[in-house]
Design a protein around this motif. Structure first.
Motif, short mmCIF file in Angstrom:
data_model
loop_
_atom_site.label_atom_id
_atom_site.label_comp_id
_atom_site.label_asym_id
_atom_site.label_seq_id
_atom_site.Cartn_x
_atom_site.Cartn_y
_atom_site.Cartn_z
N ASN A 86 -14.41 6.96 -0.15
CA ASN A 86 -13.15 6.67 0.50
C ASN A 86 -12.05 6.32 -0.50
O ASN A 86 -11.11 5.60 -0.16
CB ASN A 86 -13.33 5.54 1.51
CG ASN A 86 -14.09 6.00 2.72
OD1 ASN A 86 -13.84 7.09 3.23
ND2 ASN A 86 -15.04 5.21 3.16
N LYS A 116 -7.27 8.07 0.51
CA LYS A 116 -6.90 7.53 1.82
C LYS A 116 -5.85 8.39 2.52
O LYS A 116 -5.91 8.57 3.72
CB LYS A 116 -6.41 6.11 1.68
CG LYS A 116 -7.44 5.21 1.01
CD LYS A 116 -7.52 3.90 1.68
CE LYS A 116 -8.45 2.97 0.98
NZ LYS A 116 -9.83 3.23 1.20
N ASN A 135 -0.10 3.94 6.63
CA ASN A 135 -1.55 3.75 6.55
C ASN A 135 -2.16 3.81 7.94
O ASN A 135 -1.88 2.98 8.79
CB ASN A 135 -1.86 2.41 5.89
CG ASN A 135 -3.33 2.22 5.64
OD1 ASN A 135 -4.16 3.07 5.96
ND2 ASN A 135 -3.67 1.09 5.07
N GLN A 144 -5.69 4.01 8.26
CA GLN A 144 -7.12 3.80 8.05
C GLN A 144 -7.75 3.06 9.22
O GLN A 144 -8.85 3.41 9.64
CB GLN A 144 -7.36 3.03 6.74
CG GLN A 144 -7.06 3.84 5.50
CD GLN A 144 -7.95 5.04 5.38
OE1 GLN A 144 -9.17 4.93 5.36
NE2 GLN A 144 -7.35 6.21 5.31
#
Length: 169
Positions: free
Chosen positions: A74, A77, A107, A109
């Protein structure tokens, strides 16, 4: 700010789920689009190729060899190309979850993790009728769902979840 598409790739590099969102000016028409129509298209293959290449480069850039395997998996990203940003999460089972948005969203995630840990696990993994491997059959026909996630619960719940996000439109 908006989300344009959602992809899932399996560990064999196959696109097993593709959801394209069509955003119209009408308030009630947002979210219409296609499900699993572009799994074998050049766009999904190019996206996977970019992800594979960037993941390999980012793994080589990690300084310490003592990093955990999940950190290497990971390390990538997201990345931006023109007006689009691809957000990426790879599970320990090597499933790759990708959301394509505009470049103003930083982001996702946590969103990708929720798509995997809640919706994918509940509707695909815990479904006894769902295949373990999404293999393409030799007799594959264009409108056949072999090799694709066609679980209506998964499709409905992920659509509702993504459309409920404040930045979906």
């Amino acid at each position: 700010m908006t989300i344009y598409s959602f992809y899932i790739f399996d560990r064999h590099c196959n696109c097993i789920y593709n959801r394209e969102f069509t955003h119209l000016d009408h308030a009630n028409a947002s979210g219409v689009g296609q499900v699993n129509k572009n799994n074998d298209s050049n766009a999904s293959k190019l996206l996977f190729g970019i992800l594979y290449s960037l993941k390999t480069i980012s793994a080589k850039l990690i300084d310490s060899e003592s990093e955990a395997e999940t950190a290497v998996a990971n390390a990538l990203k997201s990345f931006t190309i023109g007006p689009y940003r691809a957000h990426y999460l790879e599970s320990l089972t090597r499933l790759k979850f990708v959301l394509v948005s505009d470049d103003n969203i930083d982001n996702l995630q946590a969103i990708l993790w929720e798509l995997y840990s809640v919706y994918y696990i509940r509707n695909v993994v815990h479904n006894g009728l769902s295949p373990i491997e999404f293999k393409q059959s030799d007799d594959f026909k264009e409108n056949e769902t072999v090799g694709k996630i066609s679980n209506s619960g998964f499709i409905t719940e992920t659509d509702q979840f993504l459309q409920s996000l404040r930045f979906f439109n």
